[in-house]
Design a protein around this motif. Sequence first.
Motif, short mmCIF file in Angstrom:
data_model
loop_
_atom_site.label_atom_id
_atom_site.label_comp_id
_atom_site.label_asym_id
_atom_site.label_seq_id
_atom_site.Cartn_x
_atom_site.Cartn_y
_atom_site.Cartn_z
N ARG A 89 -10.28 7.41 -16.58
CA ARG A 89 -8.88 7.29 -16.21
C ARG A 89 -8.77 6.44 -14.96
O ARG A 89 -9.71 6.41 -14.17
CB ARG A 89 -8.22 8.66 -16.00
CG ARG A 89 -8.72 9.47 -14.81
CD ARG A 89 -8.00 10.80 -14.71
NE ARG A 89 -6.60 10.66 -14.39
CZ ARG A 89 -6.10 10.97 -13.20
NH1 ARG A 89 -6.91 11.37 -12.21
NH2 ARG A 89 -4.82 10.89 -12.98
N PRO A 90 -7.65 5.72 -14.74
CA PRO A 90 -6.44 5.79 -15.57
C PRO A 90 -6.42 4.81 -16.74
O PRO A 90 -5.47 4.81 -17.51
CB PRO A 90 -5.35 5.41 -14.56
CG PRO A 90 -6.02 4.46 -13.65
CD PRO A 90 -7.44 4.93 -13.51
N LEU A 91 -7.48 3.99 -16.87
CA LEU A 91 -7.50 3.00 -17.95
C LEU A 91 -7.51 3.70 -19.31
O LEU A 91 -6.83 3.26 -20.25
CB LEU A 91 -8.71 2.09 -17.81
CG LEU A 91 -8.89 1.02 -18.88
CD1 LEU A 91 -7.67 0.12 -18.94
CD2 LEU A 91 -10.14 0.19 -18.62
N PRO A 105 -8.60 -5.85 -17.65
CA PRO A 105 -9.92 -6.01 -17.01
C PRO A 105 -10.56 -4.65 -16.77
O PRO A 105 -10.02 -3.82 -16.06
CB PRO A 105 -9.60 -6.74 -15.70
CG PRO A 105 -8.19 -6.36 -15.40
CD PRO A 105 -7.51 -6.14 -16.72
N VAL A 106 -11.71 -4.46 -17.39
CA VAL A 106 -12.37 -3.15 -17.30
C VAL A 106 -12.87 -2.90 -15.90
O VAL A 106 -12.69 -1.82 -15.33
CB VAL A 106 -13.53 -3.07 -18.32
CG1 VAL A 106 -14.25 -1.73 -18.19
CG2 VAL A 106 -13.00 -3.27 -19.72
N GLU A 107 -13.47 -3.93 -15.27
CA GLU A 107 -14.05 -3.73 -13.95
C GLU A 107 -12.98 -3.41 -12.93
O GLU A 107 -13.15 -2.52 -12.09
CB GLU A 107 -14.82 -4.99 -13.52
CG GLU A 107 -15.70 -4.78 -12.30
CD GLU A 107 -16.86 -3.83 -12.58
OE1 GLU A 107 -17.30 -3.17 -11.64
OE2 GLU A 107 -17.29 -3.74 -13.75
N THR A 108 -11.85 -4.14 -13.00
CA THR A 108 -10.75 -3.87 -12.06
C THR A 108 -10.22 -2.46 -12.22
O THR A 108 -9.94 -1.75 -11.26
CB THR A 108 -9.61 -4.88 -12.29
OG1 THR A 108 -10.14 -6.20 -12.11
CG2 THR A 108 -8.48 -4.65 -11.31
N ALA A 109 -10.12 -2.02 -13.48
CA ALA A 109 -9.59 -0.68 -13.73
C ALA A 109 -10.54 0.39 -13.20
O ALA A 109 -10.11 1.42 -12.71
CB ALA A 109 -9.35 -0.49 -15.23
N ARG A 110 -11.86 0.09 -13.28
CA ARG A 110 -12.80 1.10 -12.78
C ARG A 110 -12.74 1.20 -11.26
O ARG A 110 -12.97 2.23 -10.67
CB ARG A 110 -14.22 0.72 -13.21
CG ARG A 110 -14.47 0.89 -14.71
CD ARG A 110 -15.82 0.33 -15.08
NE ARG A 110 -16.08 0.49 -16.51
CZ ARG A 110 -17.10 -0.09 -17.13
NH1 ARG A 110 -17.95 -0.86 -16.47
NH2 ARG A 110 -17.28 0.10 -18.43
#
Length: 443
Positions: A344-346, A432-437
């Motif tokens: 979360r929150p992605l 973007p997965v990295e930004t969300a993490r």
Amino acid sequence: MWQRLSFRTQLFLPLGLSFLAALVMGGVLLQSFAAGQLADENEPGRRSTRTVAEALNNSLKASDDPRKILDAFVHSLDNSSDIQFRSVEAGPAPSPKDSLRDLHGVPHWFVDLIAIPEMDAASPVIIDGRRVGDIVFMPDLSADLFEKWIGFLALTSLIAVLMMLTGTIAYLFAGSVLRPLQDLGAGLTRIRRGDYATPIPVAGPQEIRQSCEEANALAMTLAQLSQDNRDLLHRLVSLQDDERRDLARELHDELGPLLFGIRASTIALSETSGNLGNPAQVVMRSVEALQQTNRRILDRLRPLYIEELGLETSVQTLLQNFRRQAPHISLTATIDPGLNEIDRPLAQTVYRLIQEALTNVLRHAGANNAHVLATMAGEVLTIEISDDGGGFPADNVFGRGLTGMHERVRALSGSLSLLRADQRTYVRCRLPVETARDVPAAG
């Protein structure tokens, strides 16, 4: 028309026309002054011709044999001399152009361009009161024309050299100005598209350098504002999730036991009082409907099994529920198992996006088939929900649900679009997965 020309063309065209006008003006001035200059240069020769004619006529008058003196005078003249004797039988004297002997490489078009004056310096020779010929002045203008030709070549060469030198300087100057302007234009285009990280090279004249520095400062300000906006959106989304979680907990902890108690009491009442009959069954069905509605509301407020089972399994469960709820719609899916690695929150955003899109397909699309795609490629997560329904109104791209999803996607630095192609409607999202993490959760 002029505004459509390039900067170099606008710069070189006036310069070229100016040099061409200077060349034409030089030719006109040469033609205008050459005739007078040639006449002035040959005026001493014309006076000498008249003096020689007077002396010869005086000698002929005083001589007993004027013919002999005339013959001796004619034989004394050199063929290359400008002063010649022309008998009456020989006819009129030729024009100055006809008397040109050697042009020394001067082209005929240049000779025709110059208006050579008439050298009318014929003095009559008289013997016994009868005109026997003329002393004429026949200058050779070849050297003078060659001098004018050399001057014209020098003028043309000077203008050509100045044109090349000025053109080279103008070309280099235009390049030193255009390159920074092109960099500035490309940088402003990147800023308009949302790329604030790539700085604009600072080069060129002081005015352009100042504009580039101001544009870079504007990009830094916009980048900070964009980051602040994303942080604010993320906090808002997190607060919404927290509110949904609290509301879901209250519904689960408060409304759930009450509904269960009503159902249990209705069953007990029905067993103890056999005469209730249909009213008890109606109450039971109402309680069961309320319990199902409560579960659906809880599921939409906070899908608890995302944290327990993972996103991929939760999405598969969501698709199964959709198939049971809408058996008339053929639903296919391509779900990446790597979705379980998303936190979360992605994860909640992906789940709610698919949930909202499928809800729109069920309620509004009138579709026969739909497809859900959720894949990961590197650090980019792509979600696409498509259907063959009637599409969306031209003046209403995003409804309320997708508008909320758009805000959630923006908070995670992603993009969400809705388009129509090949008789299908597509909801496409890139995150973007990295930004969300890296984005911290609120609370």
